[in-house]
Design a protein around this motif. Structure first.
Motif: not given
Length: 145
Positions: A1-3, A50-53, A60-61, A78-80
């Motif tokens: 899965m891409a970041a 950046p993150a995978q999920t 990370t946050a 939330l996703p960008t």
């Protein structure tokens, strides 16, 4: 899965002044971070990572936010793409620079910075630049008149 990139919006129990702004920005400097006041008047930091999920982004946050000495009040990750849609839906009020605020108020740039530092003129710090809502400058001008 891409970041993919995620945006983090976190409110902290921290004072928001010139000294604190630098401390708020240091941990998020590598993540296009910004600090300001939330809609509720609390100190807020916003950054992108950046993150995978979503779980990885949240973990990370939280790790980044734990480096602050102030407690966390709220967290939104939330996703960008979703963040951008949310921001696009919000009408951004007219903003002015510190110098423009000084010119409108008839005071020095240092006077505006002092008003920001004391909290009598709300402002947002993005990087090393302060921005002020034009409506806040007008309200202060009316109080001073």
């Amino acid at each position: 899965m891409a970041a993919q990139s995620y945006n983090v919006i976190a409110e902290l129990d921290a004072p928001f002044d010139e000294d604190t702004a630098e401390q708020l920005l240091d941990p998020i400097a590598d993540y296009s971070g910004a600090a300001g006041r939330s809609e509720l008047g609390h100190t807020e930091v916003v950054f992108t990572l950046p993150a995978q999920t979503l779980r990885q982004a949240t973990t990370t946050a939280l790790a980044i936010l734990e480096t602050y000495r102030w407690p966390l009040r709220s967290l939104r990750v939330l996703p960008t793409d979703d963040y951008d849609r949310l921001v696009d839906a919000i009408d951004v009020p007219p903003l002015v620079s510190v110098q423009e605020a000084a010119d409108q108020l008839g005071i020095s740039r240092q006077g505006v910075l002092k008003a920001i530092t004391t909290g009598s003129l709300p402002a947002i710090r993005v990087g090393s630049t302060w921005i002020v809502r034009e409506s806040a400058v007008r309200a202060r001008a009316q109080r001073s008149a």
